[in-house]
Design a protein around this motif. Structure first.
Motif, PDB file in Angstrom:
ATOM      1  N   THR A   1     -21.372  19.505 -27.155  1.00 32.60           N
ATOM      2  CA  THR A   1     -22.393  19.561 -26.440  1.00 32.60           C
ATOM      3  C   THR A   1     -21.515  17.942 -24.707  1.00 32.60           C
ATOM      4  O   THR A   1     -22.561  17.676 -24.251  1.00 32.60           O
TER       5      THR A   1
ATOM      6  N   ALA B   1     -19.178  13.990 -29.312  1.00 32.09           N
ATOM      7  CA  ALA B   1     -19.788  15.571 -29.616  1.00 32.09           C
ATOM      8  C   ALA B   1     -19.853  16.417 -29.919  1.00 32.09           C
ATOM      9  O   ALA B   1     -18.369  16.574 -30.579  1.00 32.09           O
TER      10      ALA B   1
ATOM     11  N   ILE C   1     -22.362  23.188 -30.229  1.00 29.39           N
ATOM     12  CA  ILE C   1     -23.302  23.815 -30.031  1.00 29.39           C
ATOM     13  C   ILE C   1     -23.261  25.458 -30.504  1.00 29.39           C
ATOM     14  O   ILE C   1     -22.490  26.510 -30.376  1.00 29.39           O
TER      15      ILE C   1
ATOM     16  N   ASN D   1     -33.910  26.644 -29.359  1.00 34.05           N
ATOM     17  CA  ASN D   1     -33.344  25.390 -29.289  1.00 34.05           C
ATOM     18  C   ASN D   1     -34.329  24.587 -29.452  1.00 34.05           C
ATOM     19  O   ASN D   1     -34.609  24.720 -28.662  1.00 34.05           O
TER      20      ASN D   1
ATOM     21  N   ASP E   1     -33.918  21.634 -29.624  1.00 35.04           N
ATOM     22  CA  ASP E   1     -33.362  20.395 -28.769  1.00 35.04           C
ATOM     23  C   ASP E   1     -34.029  20.443 -27.386  1.00 35.04           C
ATOM     24  O   ASP E   1     -33.654  21.892 -26.586  1.00 35.04           O
TER      25      ASP E   1
ATOM     26  N   THR F   1     -29.079  21.155 -24.113  1.00 36.90           N
ATOM     27  CA  THR F   1     -27.744  22.248 -24.915  1.00 36.90           C
ATOM     28  C   THR F   1     -26.378  21.639 -24.711  1.00 36.90           C
ATOM     29  O   THR F   1     -25.879  20.942 -25.638  1.00 36.90           O
ATOM     30  N   SER F   2     -26.622  21.005 -23.818  1.00 39.44           N
ATOM     31  CA  SER F   2     -24.866  20.630 -23.007  1.00 39.44           C
ATOM     32  C   SER F   2     -24.795  19.478 -22.420  1.00 39.44           C
ATOM     33  O   SER F   2     -25.981  19.611 -21.522  1.00 39.44           O
TER      34      SER F   2
ATOM     35  N   HIS G   1     -24.621  11.526 -23.367  1.00 35.31           N
ATOM     36  CA  HIS G   1     -24.759  12.031 -24.587  1.00 35.31           C
ATOM     37  C   HIS G   1     -25.573  10.840 -25.741  1.00 35.31           C
ATOM     38  O   HIS G   1     -26.334  12.196 -26.206  1.00 35.31           O
TER      39      HIS G   1
ATOM     40  N   PHE H   1     -28.101  12.892 -26.771  1.00 38.01           N
ATOM     41  CA  PHE H   1     -27.202  13.866 -28.316  1.00 38.01           C
ATOM     42  C   PHE H   1     -27.630  12.865 -29.647  1.00 38.01           C
ATOM     43  O   PHE H   1     -27.402  13.371 -30.685  1.00 38.01           O
TER      44      PHE H   1
END
Ligand code: ASP
Ligand code: MG
Length: 437
Positions: free
Chosen positions: A221, A230, A233, A289, A291, A294-295, A432, A436
């Motif tokens: 991520t 992190a 994925i 996904n 979420d 993604t990243s 992040h 995330f």
């Protein structure tokens, strides 16, 4: 199966690679290798030093020799290449110049040595293997030194070469990064380009999948060196991976996906240090996904160039003229953002922009700002989900990060921003945490 420099950093790593290849022997792997970690950098330094009259291959040769010795390999295995490298450096010191062509030749030693060391080890480990230079298996390129690309029809050429030269019971261990022109000049495809080589072979041979073995659990991520939390994925689409690679994701070379996408071959990113981890699989469809994101990827040392002109107001053709000039100077633009009277764009900071700036000046007032970072948030629901942009900007504001430029990619899966280089760790860390959890 492509193994990068860190996967082959020393004898212990090469042994891990041996185990991984051995375990997958029944699926008939084709192995593509980078140079051992640090060797390509050292070769470039040695070439430039040689041009000043200082010839020294010993650091490189010692390092390579130690890896072979630690693998209980035969010291004579690479002696021909060691001697050739010394000769080339001596040649450079005589002419006092390294052309792109000569630099590619020097860089090619890294992979030409590593594949021989790896194949030698595999044979010791009872996996029948043979080292190949990619150009002997059909990887013939154009003459764009330092960024060569295989010439049309390479897929068929690879298949013929394989049928001729690679016995069925043998694992070929092929140089990444290195090619050759039709006239026999050695080329490279650009730094970190072994991924691309692997993808070309996967496409040429119709592989089941193209595996990129690296030192993280697939694509993460965020860069795990910057963001401790992190995480992996499991799956993503070619489009998402393409955005991440282009906007600074460390794991895949930006060109890697092109041949795989064309041939519709899944690319799987795996961890040499944790081979049981499923990594990340990249396919056309990706996964749905749940979420929004993604990243996060980023690249530092970018330059922002802005052209401002009253003449843009109510005019057509202004952008066309500007980008025509940019194209003529072969400057690669990543991000663009426009207003009524200005256009801003980002490019790699290493590039000398003076000639381009001079050519743009007739079109408006040009300003250039360096030491900027491009941050890219990728996610398939960025457009459709309410509040996504607010989340991104709140996270940055909370970290005290000033956003200097914004662009929402037209494919709707990326939101890119420009911040100052000095704020990049704060920006990525805060994003992040916010995106995330
Ligand atoms: N050895 C080359 C480099 O360091 C290619 C690669 O690692 O993929 O750039
Ligand atoms: Mg690499």
């Amino acid at each position: 199966m492509k193994f990068g420099g860190s996967s082959l950093a020393d004898a212990a790593q090469v042994r891990k690679v041996g185990e991984i290849v051995k375990a997958r022997r029944p699926s008939r792997p084709v192995v593509v290798c980078s140079a051992h970690k640090g060797i390509t950098d050292a070769l470039i330094v040695a070439a430039h030093r040689a041009a000043t009259g200082d010839v020294s291959a010993s650091e490189i040769v010692d390092k390579q020799r130690r890896i072979v010795a630690d693998l209980d390999g035969d010291d004579a295995l690479l002696s021909g290449l060691y001697k050739d490298l010394e000769d080339v450096l001596r040649g450079i010191s005589l002419v006092r110049e390294v052309s792109p062509r000569v630099l590619d030749f020097v860089q090619s030693f890294g992979e030409r040595m590593s594949v021989r060391a790896v194949a030698h080890h595999l044979n010791r480990a009872e996996v029948r293997a043979e080292a190949f230079d990619a150009f002997d298996l059909g990887f013939i390129t154009d003459a764009a030194f330092n960024e060569a690309r295989p010439i049309e029809g390479y897929e068929a050429r690879m298949r013929v070469a394989f049928a001729d030269r690679v016995p069925e019971d043998t694992v070929p261990v092929i140089t990444g990064f290195v090619g050759k022109t039709e006239d026999g000049a050695i080329t490279t495809v650009g730094r970190n380009g072994s991924d691309f080589t692997a993808s070309c072979f996967a496409a040429g041979l119709g592989a089941e999948e193209c595996q990129i073995w690296t030192d993280t659990d697939g694509v993460m991520t965020a860069d795990p060196r910057v963001v401790e939390s992190a995480r992996n994925i499991p799956a993503m689409s070619f489009a998402e991976a393409g955005e991440l690679a282009r906007y600074g994701g460390r794991v895949l070379h930006p060109s890697t996906l092109v041949p795989a996408v064309k041939a519709d071959i899944p690319v799987r990113v795996l961890n040499t240090n944790r081979p049981q981890h499923p990594g990340t699989v990249i396919t056309r469809a990706g996964r749905d996904n749940p979420d929004a994101f993604t990243s996060i990827a980023y690249k530092e040392n970018q330059t922002v160039m802005t052209i401002e002109s009253e003449g843009m107001l109510g005019q057509y053709g202004f952008l066309a003229r500007v980008f025509d000039v940019v194209a003529k100077h072969e400057v690669d633009i990543d991000m663009v953002s426009t207003s009524e009277i200005s256009v801003s764009m980002t490019t790699e900071g290493r590039r000398d922009l003076a000639p381009l700036v001079a050519a743009l000046e007739p079109h408006g007032t040009v300003t250039v700002a360096g030491n900027k970072s491009l941050v890219c948030v990728v996610g398939r629901r960025i457009r459709s989900q309410t509040g996504v942009a607010a989340q991104v900007f709140t996270a940055l504001a909370n970290a005290g990060v000033n956003v200097e430029m914004i662009s929402h990619g037209a494919n709707n899966i990326n939101l890119s921003l420009v911040v100052d280089d000095r704020q990049i760790n704060a920006a990525v860390g805060s994003l992040h945490r916010a995106l995330f959890g």
